[in-house]
Design a protein around this motif. Sequence first.
Motif, PDB file in Angstrom:
ATOM      1  N   HIS A   1       9.588 -14.355  -3.278  1.00  0.00           N
ATOM      2  CA  HIS A   1       8.510 -13.537  -3.372  1.00  0.00           C
ATOM      3  C   HIS A   1       7.674 -13.253  -4.894  1.00  0.00           C
ATOM      4  O   HIS A   1       7.768 -12.364  -5.403  1.00  0.00           O
ATOM      5  N   ARG A   2       7.222 -14.384  -4.773  1.00  0.00           N
ATOM      6  CA  ARG A   2       6.417 -14.556  -6.380  1.00  0.00           C
ATOM      7  C   ARG A   2       5.170 -15.254  -5.968  1.00  0.00           C
ATOM      8  O   ARG A   2       5.060 -16.385  -5.930  1.00  0.00           O
TER       9      ARG A   2
ATOM     10  N   ARG B   1       3.113  -5.733  -1.571  1.00  0.00           N
ATOM     11  CA  ARG B   1       2.488  -6.307  -2.770  1.00  0.00           C
ATOM     12  C   ARG B   1       3.447  -7.294  -3.619  1.00  0.00           C
ATOM     13  O   ARG B   1       2.942  -7.996  -4.236  1.00  0.00           O
ATOM     14  N   SER B   2       4.783  -7.033  -3.337  1.00  0.00           N
ATOM     15  CA  SER B   2       5.948  -7.808  -4.273  1.00  0.00           C
ATOM     16  C   SER B   2       6.994  -7.574  -3.332  1.00  0.00           C
ATOM     17  O   SER B   2       6.993  -6.950  -2.278  1.00  0.00           O
ATOM     18  N   ARG B   3       8.128  -7.931  -3.823  1.00  0.00           N
ATOM     19  CA  ARG B   3       9.610  -7.972  -3.093  1.00  0.00           C
ATOM     20  C   ARG B   3       9.849  -6.604  -2.680  1.00  0.00           C
ATOM     21  O   ARG B   3      10.201  -6.542  -1.419  1.00  0.00           O
TER      22      ARG B   3
ATOM     23  N   GLN C   1      -4.054  -9.197  -3.051  1.00  0.00           N
ATOM     24  CA  GLN C   1      -3.722  -7.761  -3.536  1.00  0.00           C
ATOM     25  C   GLN C   1      -2.279  -7.763  -2.801  1.00  0.00           C
ATOM     26  O   GLN C   1      -1.520  -6.658  -3.105  1.00  0.00           O
ATOM     27  N   GLY C   2      -1.818  -8.559  -2.028  1.00  0.00           N
ATOM     28  CA  GLY C   2      -0.386  -8.295  -1.305  1.00  0.00           C
ATOM     29  C   GLY C   2      -0.325  -9.846  -0.315  1.00  0.00           C
ATOM     30  O   GLY C   2      -1.157 -10.597  -0.411  1.00  0.00           O
ATOM     31  N   TYR C   3       0.641  -9.852   0.356  1.00  0.00           N
ATOM     32  CA  TYR C   3       0.946 -11.115   1.055  1.00  0.00           C
ATOM     33  C   TYR C   3       1.715 -10.839   2.293  1.00  0.00           C
ATOM     34  O   TYR C   3       2.563  -9.516   2.330  1.00  0.00           O
ATOM     35  N   TYR C   4       1.725 -11.538   3.212  1.00  0.00           N
ATOM     36  CA  TYR C   4       2.341 -11.801   4.592  1.00  0.00           C
ATOM     37  C   TYR C   4       3.527 -12.390   4.421  1.00  0.00           C
ATOM     38  O   TYR C   4       3.522 -13.422   3.819  1.00  0.00           O
ATOM     39  N   ASN C   5       4.796 -11.992   4.757  1.00  0.00           N
ATOM     40  CA  ASN C   5       5.945 -12.837   4.908  1.00  0.00           C
ATOM     41  C   ASN C   5       6.430 -12.920   6.473  1.00  0.00           C
ATOM     42  O   ASN C   5       6.893 -12.242   6.931  1.00  0.00           O
TER      43      ASN C   5
END
Length: 212
Positions: free
Chosen positions: A201-202, A110-112, A91-95
């Motif tokens: 961010h993909r 969730r995206s860039r 559903q999203g990601y950690y950077n």
Amino acid sequence: MMKISRKHIDPADTAAVDAAFAAVEQQPVACCNWADYPYSPQVSFRAFHTGQTLMLRFDVQERHTAALVTDDNGGVWNDSCVEFFLSVDGQGYYNFEFNCIGTMLLGFRRSRNEGVVHAAADTLASIERRTTLPHAAFAERTGDNSWSLTAAIPVQALFRHRIKSFSGLAARANLYKCGDQLSKPHFLSWQPIQTPSPDFHRPEFFAPIEFE
């Protein structure tokens, strides 16, 4: 699928950590996805976990190195930078982004540009960073530059989730090396990215990983 092994060591024991990393196979960050940016430093990473902590190490050999950002959650991607993007739920990601002197940025999104939340100061402080370069800003240096960064990421750093342990966690990830504002900008990835221009961010290009 990449499997991240579990080690029964104290993350604060640097000798034990270094010995554990020596037993982990290096993974290259070597996908040069965009012809406009052919410069490719030599970059690899290794990872293991202790249940409560993910241990991540990058080793870099490059010709152009700079670190101008000294405050966390600043623009570290403009410096000589390594990055770890992790999605635990789709559903999203950690950077997680680190420059070569250990300054870091951490966000969840969730995206860039969608749903972006940056980590609070206490979360950033919980992530121990050890580098082979002193934590002091410097302008670009050209030469045979080598440096390493080790990060100890507690499971609580996944601040948008209530995960109690890395053990058994199935996730997706990609890892990167960049330097947007260096004299030789570059954009390398662990897993290939199929976009017309550089874009880390993909999450559709993340690969599955499993924490043993």
